[in-house]
Scaffold this motif. Structure first.
Motif, short mmCIF file in Angstrom:
data_model
loop_
_atom_site.label_atom_id
_atom_site.label_comp_id
_atom_site.label_asym_id
_atom_site.label_seq_id
_atom_site.Cartn_x
_atom_site.Cartn_y
_atom_site.Cartn_z
N GLU A 161 25.63 97.50 13.03
CA GLU A 161 26.98 96.95 12.90
C GLU A 161 27.17 96.25 11.56
OE1 GLU A 161 28.36 95.92 17.42
OE2 GLU A 161 27.08 94.47 16.41
N HIS A 162 26.21 95.44 11.19
CA HIS A 162 26.28 94.68 9.93
C HIS A 162 26.41 95.63 8.74
CE1 HIS A 162 25.44 91.56 6.98
NE2 HIS A 162 24.50 92.35 6.48
N TRP A 163 25.53 96.63 8.68
CA TRP A 163 25.54 97.58 7.57
C TRP A 163 26.82 98.42 7.57
CZ3 TRP A 163 19.93 98.87 9.10
CH2 TRP A 163 19.06 97.92 8.56
N TYR A 164 27.31 98.79 8.75
CA TYR A 164 28.55 99.55 8.85
C TYR A 164 29.73 98.71 8.35
CZ TYR A 164 32.41 102.19 10.91
OH TYR A 164 33.58 102.90 11.10
N ASN A 165 29.81 97.48 8.80
CA ASN A 165 30.91 96.59 8.40
C ASN A 165 30.87 96.27 6.91
OD1 ASN A 165 32.12 96.44 10.93
ND2 ASN A 165 30.81 94.74 11.57
N GLU A 166 29.70 96.29 6.30
CA GLU A 166 29.58 96.07 4.85
C GLU A 166 29.85 97.35 4.06
OE1 GLU A 166 25.75 94.43 3.81
OE2 GLU A 166 26.61 92.42 3.82
N GLY A 167 30.02 98.47 4.74
CA GLY A 167 30.25 99.74 4.07
C GLY A 167 28.98 100.38 3.51
N ARG A 168 27.82 99.87 3.93
CA ARG A 168 26.55 100.42 3.45
C ARG A 168 26.16 101.70 4.15
NH1 ARG A 168 22.27 95.65 3.38
NH2 ARG A 168 20.97 97.37 2.68
N ILE A 169 26.65 101.91 5.38
CA ILE A 169 26.37 103.14 6.12
C ILE A 169 27.65 103.63 6.80
CG2 ILE A 169 23.95 102.56 6.55
CD1 ILE A 169 24.77 101.85 9.45
N MET B 293 30.21 89.55 23.23
CA MET B 293 29.13 90.00 22.38
C MET B 293 27.84 89.30 22.81
SD MET B 293 28.59 89.77 18.25
CE MET B 293 29.99 90.76 17.88
N THR B 294 26.80 90.06 22.91
CA THR B 294 25.51 89.54 23.33
C THR B 294 24.90 88.70 22.20
OG1 THR B 294 25.18 91.57 24.59
CG2 THR B 294 23.26 90.16 24.29
N VAL B 295 24.43 87.51 22.53
CA VAL B 295 23.85 86.60 21.54
C VAL B 295 22.38 86.93 21.35
CG1 VAL B 295 23.36 84.18 21.03
CG2 VAL B 295 25.50 84.80 22.17
N LEU B 296 21.94 86.92 20.11
CA LEU B 296 20.54 87.19 19.79
C LEU B 296 19.66 85.99 20.12
CD1 LEU B 296 20.91 88.85 16.26
CD2 LEU B 296 20.57 90.00 18.44
N PHE B 297 18.46 86.26 20.61
CA PHE B 297 17.45 85.21 20.75
C PHE B 297 16.95 84.84 19.36
CE2 PHE B 297 16.95 87.20 25.01
CZ PHE B 297 17.18 86.06 25.78
N GLN B 298 16.25 83.73 19.25
CA GLN B 298 15.78 83.23 17.96
C GLN B 298 14.92 84.27 17.22
OE1 GLN B 298 13.66 79.52 18.18
NE2 GLN B 298 13.51 79.33 15.96
N HIS B 299 13.99 84.93 17.92
CA HIS B 299 13.13 85.91 17.24
C HIS B 299 13.93 87.15 16.81
CE1 HIS B 299 13.05 87.46 21.37
NE2 HIS B 299 12.71 88.64 20.85
N GLN B 300 14.97 87.50 17.56
CA GLN B 300 15.82 88.63 17.17
C GLN B 300 16.66 88.26 15.95
OE1 GLN B 300 17.61 88.80 21.10
NE2 GLN B 300 16.98 90.94 21.28
N GLN B 301 17.17 87.04 15.93
CA GLN B 301 17.96 86.57 14.80
C GLN B 301 17.12 86.54 13.53
OE1 GLN B 301 21.44 85.82 14.89
NE2 GLN B 301 21.08 86.02 12.69
N HIS C 189 26.55 96.57 24.04
CA HIS C 189 26.27 95.62 22.96
C HIS C 189 27.04 95.84 21.66
CE1 HIS C 189 23.04 93.90 25.30
NE2 HIS C 189 22.46 95.07 25.41
N SER C 190 27.82 96.90 21.56
CA SER C 190 28.49 97.19 20.29
C SER C 190 30.00 97.31 20.49
CB SER C 190 27.96 98.48 19.68
OG SER C 190 28.60 98.73 18.46
N GLU C 191 30.72 96.75 19.52
CA GLU C 191 32.18 96.86 19.53
C GLU C 191 32.66 97.90 18.52
OE1 GLU C 191 33.68 92.91 18.98
OE2 GLU C 191 32.69 92.17 20.79
#
Length: 80
Positions: A40-48, A1-9, A71-73
Motif C-alpha cells: 500500500e505504501h509503495w503504491y500510494n507513493e507511485g513506486r509500484i 484498518m488493522t493496526v501493526l504490532f510493534q515488531h511489524q511496524q 487488510h487493504s483498502e
C-alpha cells in the motif's frame, strides 16, 4: 484498518524506503500484514503499480479471498 504490532511496524519502517527487503520472520509473526502495508505504501507513493505475491500453494486462496480484502483498502485484482 488493522493496526501493526510493534515488531511489524519496525519491519515496515526498516523496509519502506528500500528498493528490496526480506521479511524473514517465523511463521505466525505477521509477515502478511506487513507485506500488505508495504505494498500500500509503495503504491500510494507511485513506486509500484502492482505486486506479485509468492506463497505456498495452500495459502494462495487465503491471500486472495481473506487477507487482501480484510487488510487493504486499495483497489486490487487477484489471479491465482
Amino acid at each position: 484498518m488493522t493496526v501493526l504490532f510493534q515488531h511489524q511496524q519496525k519491519a515496515f519502517d526498516d523496509a519502506k524506503d528500500r528498493d528490496y527487503f526480506g521479511l524473514l520472520q517465523e511463521a505466525g509473526c505477521g509477515k502478511t500484514l506487513t507485506a500488505i502495508r508495504l505494498t500500500e505504501h509503495w503504491y500510494n507513493e507511485g513506486r509500484i503499480t502492482g505486486a506479485v505475491i509468492f506463497a505456498p500453494k495452500s495459502l494462495l486462496l487465503n491471500w486472495a479471498k481473506v487477507e487482501l480484502p480484510k487488510h487493504s483498502e486499495l483497489p486490487f485484482s487477484t489471479y491465482v
